[in-house]
Design an enzyme around this catalytic site. Structure first.
Site, PDB file in Angstrom:
ATOM      1  N   SER A   1      -6.544  -1.994  12.492  1.00 52.75           N
ATOM      2  CA  SER A   1      -6.991  -2.281  13.855  1.00 52.75           C
ATOM      3  C   SER A   1      -6.567  -3.654  14.358  1.00 52.75           C
ATOM      4  CB  SER A   1      -8.516  -2.160  13.941  1.00 52.75           C
ATOM      5  OG  SER A   1      -9.155  -3.206  13.226  1.00 52.75           O
TER       6      SER A   1
ATOM      7  N   LYS B   1     -12.289  -8.848  14.636  1.00 54.46           N
ATOM      8  CA  LYS B   1     -11.685  -8.598  15.945  1.00 54.46           C
ATOM      9  C   LYS B   1     -11.305  -9.931  16.578  1.00 54.46           C
ATOM     10  CE  LYS B   1     -12.648  -4.181  15.649  1.00 54.46           C
ATOM     11  NZ  LYS B   1     -11.580  -3.195  15.342  1.00 54.46           N
TER      12      LYS B   1
END
Length: 226
Positions: free
Chosen positions: A39, A110
């Site tokens: 990701s 993230k």
């Protein structure tokens, strides 16, 4: 024979002390974190061990736009921590803290795209995300990915963050929780630390580069937007 036993005992004590030292270091200062998914590609690859700086936000500093952070997603990305056997959980937690096992299911990595008070919008006429009306050139986004295939227009509440993965088409991030309680925002006090280095494998050893993507965006307003 006695000397041999003492030697083995001494070796065991030294080894145990080293493990305790590493666990304390990991808990308070610098934690290895195994990247379990793609990701955050291309910035982070599957199998990378990053070193998370736990002191980055300890002395009055707060996460900034562009920072890559590790956070506990309980209450924002996941409703509650999954139940597990206490002994198994303890062993897994220790292994994860040393970077030897995948992180807990509640831990995520993230990139910060919006901080408290920011208005983050997808997308402008050129397909770029804007922060407080300023288009952001996100050169770290995975080649071929759009900044987002999901339109949104949100104002980040004070004390929270809007976060996204660099591999936008493969990342479950703030966008996926827009309709849920909290709206995909991550509380700042859930941030574990900032990812500053890739420590393993040796061929990937590097400092995570800072990004200039948000340089043109005005500094965050303490009072937020009306």
């Amino acid at each position: 024979m006695r000397a041999g036993r003492l030697s083995w005992r001494s070796t065991g004590l030294v080894g145990g002390a080293c493990v305790v030292f590493l666990l304390l270091l990991s808990h308070f200062v610098l934690q290895p974190f195994l990247i379990p998914s793609g990701s955050m590609e291309p910035t982070l690859q599957v199998g990378d061990r990053i070193l998370v700086n736990k002191l980055a936000y300890r002395f009055g500093s707060t996460p900034e736009r562009g920072d890559v952070v590790v956070f506990d997603g309980t209450g924002s990305f996941v409703r509650e921590a999954p139940r597990q056997n206490p002994v198994t959980g303890l062993l897994h937690g220790a292994a994860a803290a040393l970077g030897l096992a995948e992180p807990d299911e509640t831990d995520f990595v993230k990139r910060v795209v919006g901080v408290g008070g920011d208005r983050v919008v997808c997308c402008d006429g050129d397909g770029r995300i804007t922060v407080d009306g300023v288009p952001v050139e996100e050169r770290y986004v995975h080649l071929g990915d759009a900044p987002s295939s999901v339109p949104f227009d949100i104002v980040v509440p004070q004390g929270t963050l809007w976060v996204m993965g660099d591999h936008r088409s493969q990342s479950s991030d703030s966008r996926d929780h827009l309709g849920q309680p909290g709206g995909g925002m991550v509380p700042v006090d859930r941030v574990i630390g900032r990812a500053d280095w890739i420590g393993w494998p040796f061929g990937r050893w590097s400092v995570l580069p800072e990004t200039a993507a948000f340089d043109a965006v005005p500094a965050p307003s303490a009072g937020g937007h009306g």
